[in-house]
Write an enzyme that holds these catalytic residues in place. Structure first.
Site, PDB file in Angstrom:
ATOM      1  N   LYS A 115      -2.060  -5.424   3.049  1.00 23.73           N
ATOM      2  CA  LYS A 115      -2.217  -4.036   3.495  1.00 23.73           C
ATOM      3  C   LYS A 115      -0.952  -3.295   3.119  1.00 23.73           C
ATOM      4  CE  LYS A 115      -1.604  -2.358   8.095  1.00 23.73           C
ATOM      5  NZ  LYS A 115      -0.653  -1.307   7.785  1.00 23.73           N
ATOM      6  N   GLU A 183      -4.969   5.479  10.739  1.00 21.63           N
ATOM      7  CA  GLU A 183      -4.122   5.529  11.942  1.00 21.63           C
ATOM      8  C   GLU A 183      -3.940   6.968  12.418  1.00 21.63           C
ATOM      9  OE1 GLU A 183      -0.465   3.272  11.981  1.00 21.63           O
ATOM     10  OE2 GLU A 183       0.095   4.103  13.931  1.00 21.63           O
TER      11      GLU A 183
HETATM   12  O1  KIV Z   1       2.035  -2.799  11.593  1.00 22.35           O
HETATM   13  C1  KIV Z   1       1.035  -2.610  12.283  1.00 22.35           C
HETATM   14  O2  KIV Z   1       0.904  -3.139  13.394  1.00 22.35           O
HETATM   15  C2  KIV Z   1       0.008  -1.730  11.763  1.00 22.35           C
HETATM   16  C3  KIV Z   1      -1.150  -1.411  12.650  1.00 22.35           C
HETATM   17  C4  KIV Z   1      -0.747  -0.489  13.718  1.00 22.35           C
HETATM   18  C5  KIV Z   1      -2.325  -0.904  11.897  1.00 22.35           C
HETATM   19  O3  KIV Z   1       0.101  -1.272  10.679  1.00 22.35           O
END
Ligand code: KIV
Length: 265
Positions: A115, A183
């Site tokens: 991600k 988000e």
């Molecule tokens: O780093 C994280 O916990 C995130 C989530 C809030 C989606 O990116």
């Protein structure tokens, strides 16, 4: 959870109207608990900088720390689908660096996907990662890695922002992303994006119409006193339970109640 879960299963579940559940995980016992609870996806978020390393924001997290924690999560949940969050400056400086670091994440940590935060300017990166065999979950809306630039944690998706987020989401779907994190996107914009895509959106503070939800582990279990983000719900008071267990232990030691005969060899 089933190790045989593939990214195409998530789109099928979205098509069937099933909600996906993702939670962050940073260590083996937490990952094992999430797996036992039937969570669909574990995200080793760069939020670990705040939740377990004690920093004020996510920027200090490094590739080595993310790999270290993702390995622990894999050991705790061998069957889980695990997403590795690319930390600040691990993908922003060049395409080569981004590919190299995403490759490291997959090879060294045991993650199933990566991600990263950003908009359509990263669509080509998604394309390159997917063609290298790396499943990608981009993260749009409020981007914690940019809080220094935008001046804080702000809701997105209102006004002109809505069109930009829709463009980002469509560009990422087109480039081959298997899901997108939204988000703190306003509910209406998140709903419009969710309806416009065939891949699942996974919301945090973006309303119930998203294809799934993600929350930070420590917010769900109520680890920290004081501030609870508006987008979270505390399902336990783990922080209070831990403090009172430790206080009882200290009290027992000081008053000679521990160790007891049954604790002796
Ligand atoms: O780093 C994280 O916990 C995130 C989530 C809030 C989606 O990116």
């Amino acid at each position: 959870m089933n190790k045989k879960t593939t990214v195409s299963a998530f789109s099928k579940r979205r098509a069937a109207g099933e909600k996906l559940v993702m939670v962050t995980a940073y260590d083996a016992p937490g990952a094992a608990a999430a797996a036992r609870a039937g969570i669909d996806i574990l995200l080793v978020g760069d939020s670990l900088a705040m939740t377990v390393l004690g920093y004020d924001n996510t920027l200090p997290a490094t590739m080595d720390e993310m790999i270290h924690h993702t390995r622990a999560v894999r050991r705790g949940a061998p069957e889980a689908f695990i997403v590795f969050d690319m930390p600040f400056m691990s993908y922003q400086t060049s395409m080569e660096k981004a590919l190299e670091n995403a490759g490291r994440a997959m090879k060294e940590s045991g993650a199933d996907a990566v991600k990263f935060e950003g908009g359509e300017e990263y669509a080509e990166l998604v394309r390159r990662l997917v063609s290298a065999g790396i499943p990608v979950m981009p993260h749009i809306g409020l981007l914690p890695q940019r809080i220094q630039a935008v001046g804080g944690y702000k809701v997105t998706g209102r006004g002109g922002d809505a069109d930009r987020l829709m463009r980002d989401a469509k560009a990422f779907e087109e480039a081959g992303a298997f899901a997108i994190v939204l988000e703190c996107v306003s509910r209406e914009t998140a709903k419009n994006i969710t309806e416009a895509l065939s891949i699942p959106t996974i919301g945090i503070g973006s309303g119930p119409e998203c294809g799934g939800q993600v929350q930070v582990f420590h917010d769900v279990i109520g680890m920290f006193d004081g501030f609870t983000p508006k987008h979270s719900r505390r399902y336990a008071e783990a922080g209070k339970i831990i403090t009172s267990a430790l206080a009882a232990y200290a009290d027992d030691v000081r008053n000679g109640r521990f160790p007891a005969p049954e604790n002796c060899f």
